[in-house]
Design an enzyme around this catalytic site. Structure first.
Site, mmCIF file in Angstrom:
data_model
loop_
_atom_site.group_PDB
_atom_site.id
_atom_site.type_symbol
_atom_site.label_atom_id
_atom_site.label_comp_id
_atom_site.label_asym_id
_atom_site.label_seq_id
_atom_site.Cartn_x
_atom_site.Cartn_y
_atom_site.Cartn_z
ATOM 1 N N ASN A 1 42.488 50.474 23.709
ATOM 2 C CA ASN A 1 42.434 50.785 25.140
ATOM 3 C C ASN A 1 42.618 52.278 25.412
ATOM 4 O O ASN A 1 43.300 52.957 24.649
ATOM 5 C CB ASN A 1 43.523 49.997 25.887
ATOM 6 C CG ASN A 1 43.166 48.544 26.042
ATOM 7 O OD1 ASN A 1 42.022 48.195 26.294
ATOM 8 N ND2 ASN A 1 44.156 47.672 25.901
ATOM 9 N N ARG B 1 38.726 34.884 29.552
ATOM 10 C CA ARG B 1 39.753 34.534 30.534
ATOM 11 C C ARG B 1 39.128 33.912 31.776
ATOM 12 O O ARG B 1 39.678 32.962 32.347
ATOM 13 C CB ARG B 1 40.556 35.784 30.907
ATOM 14 C CG ARG B 1 41.479 36.233 29.796
ATOM 15 C CD ARG B 1 42.145 37.561 30.078
ATOM 16 N NE ARG B 1 43.086 37.890 29.008
ATOM 17 C CZ ARG B 1 43.428 39.126 28.662
ATOM 18 N NH1 ARG B 1 42.909 40.155 29.314
ATOM 19 N NH2 ARG B 1 44.280 39.328 27.672
ATOM 20 N N ARG C 1 45.156 50.077 31.958
ATOM 21 C CA ARG C 1 44.958 50.443 30.552
ATOM 22 C C ARG C 1 44.625 51.919 30.382
ATOM 23 O O ARG C 1 44.756 52.466 29.284
ATOM 24 C CB ARG C 1 43.857 49.569 29.940
ATOM 25 C CG ARG C 1 44.200 48.085 29.895
ATOM 26 C CD ARG C 1 43.028 47.266 29.404
ATOM 27 N NE ARG C 1 43.315 45.843 29.344
ATOM 28 C CZ ARG C 1 43.138 45.011 30.364
ATOM 29 N NH1 ARG C 1 42.686 45.477 31.524
ATOM 30 N NH2 ARG C 1 43.410 43.730 30.249
ATOM 31 N N HIS D 1 36.834 47.286 30.971
ATOM 32 C CA HIS D 1 37.901 46.397 30.523
ATOM 33 C C HIS D 1 39.181 46.951 31.134
ATOM 34 O O HIS D 1 39.969 47.644 30.487
ATOM 35 C CB HIS D 1 37.992 46.379 28.997
ATOM 36 C CG HIS D 1 39.130 45.536 28.477
ATOM 37 N ND1 HIS D 1 39.314 44.219 28.831
ATOM 38 C CD2 HIS D 1 40.166 45.841 27.638
ATOM 39 C CE1 HIS D 1 40.390 43.742 28.227
ATOM 40 N NE2 HIS D 1 40.935 44.715 27.507
#
Length: 306
Positions: free
Chosen positions: A119, A150, A87, A174
């Site tokens: 992002n 997730r 990302r 992230h």
């Protein structure tokens, strides 16, 4: 009267808008996008739901002045052409959207809370805080909220349980340096290490499934939207209702001098309090390593405006 703004109504921003309207989280939703036609189309499409939803939400678009009294603004600009899993590759594009949109937002007189999805999540949250000048507790990112969701899905599938029965956190960036803090994970209140049938559990395999989950979805349909829209809607609800809910969001850490994904209590004034976890030495080391990556990327790349 609650008002929410969304800056960036691509796949993620429009999914978040839909979630907010369906759930009736606010009285007034304001959509902002660099594409006028897209913003107006989303406004009309959402307004068409007005007679079908349980509550009524006024929808407006393309007017920064309407954000002057917004309670929350969701920042969800994105690069539609990302071709790599990392990302961080989006930073050169998305940082420009921060330098463009945030001054316009602040010029409106906005003094609320900004929740960023964009992002690279941690770096962009830090940049938004820097550019906006808002207090650090009023600017944060969704962090590892989606990664944690997730992880719960993957663990639940392994043990054939409802993911709502899985607790625990994914921490750090992230992105690729994230990790599951297994010491925090439990199923129905039972620590994972003590759970029946966990003896042969391959934690490395689960870790990879969690980390690769976003790219797997992105590769298949070109973007992700439903999971993150649910995450940000829950966070926004906690702000609007002063819920004091615990979320693994990207907040400023004095210890690491950077934004990083870690659980915190979210309430009416934004980040109410960081949650101290009893991590193992290895987990502490992984968190420090992930935070260092975010810190270095911010210092080296985010503060340069073209």
């Amino acid at each position: 009267m609650n008002k929410i703004g969304i800056i960036g109504v691509g796949h993620v921003g429009s999914a978040a808008a839909h979630e907010i309207v369906v759930r009736g989280l606010c009285n007034h939703l304001v959509l902002i996008d660099r594409n006028d036609d897209k913003a107006h189309a989303e406004e009309l499409d959402l307004a068409d739901m007005g007679s079908q939803t349980l509550s009524h939400t006024k929808i407006s678009s393309q007017d920064y002045s309407l954000l002057s009294d917004a309670d929350v603004v969701i920042f969800s600009t994105g690069n539609m052409n990302r071709q790599e899993r990392d990302r961080m590759q989006e930073l050169e594009w998305t940082k420009k959207t921060v330098y463009d949109a945030i001054p316009k937002l602040m010029a409106s007189g906005f003094n609320g809370i900004i929740v960023s999805i964009t992002n690279p999540c941690d770096v962009i949250a830090a940049l938004i805080q820097k550019v906006s000048g808002l207090p650090k507790n009023h600017v944060f990112g969704t962090g590892t909220s989606l990664d944690t969701a997730r992880m719960k899905r993957v663990v639940a599938n392994k043990f054939h349980v409802n993911p709502k029965n899985v607790a625990g956190y994914v921490l750090g960036e992230h992105g690729d340096s994230q990790f599951t803090a297994w010491s925090t994970v439990s199923i129905a209140g039972i620590p994972l290490a003590e759970y029946p049938e966990s003896v042969d559990l391959n934690l490395d395999e689960i870790k990879e499934q969690v980390a690769a989950g976003g790219w797997q979805i992105h590769s298949g349909k070109g973007y992700t939207c439903y999971g993150i829209s649910a995450c940000v809607s829950n966070i926004v609800k906690a702000i609007l209702t002063d819920e004091v809910g615990a979320f693994p969001v990207s907040t400023y850490s004095k210890k690491y001098d950077t934004y990083v994904g870690h659980p915190a209590y979210v309430a009416g004034d934004g980040i109410a309090k960081q949650i101290n976890l009893h991590l193992t030495a290895d987990e502490e080391a992984e968190l420090a390593k992930s935070a260092a990556k975010i810190h270095d990327m911010f210092k080296e790349h985010a503060l340069v405006s073209d």
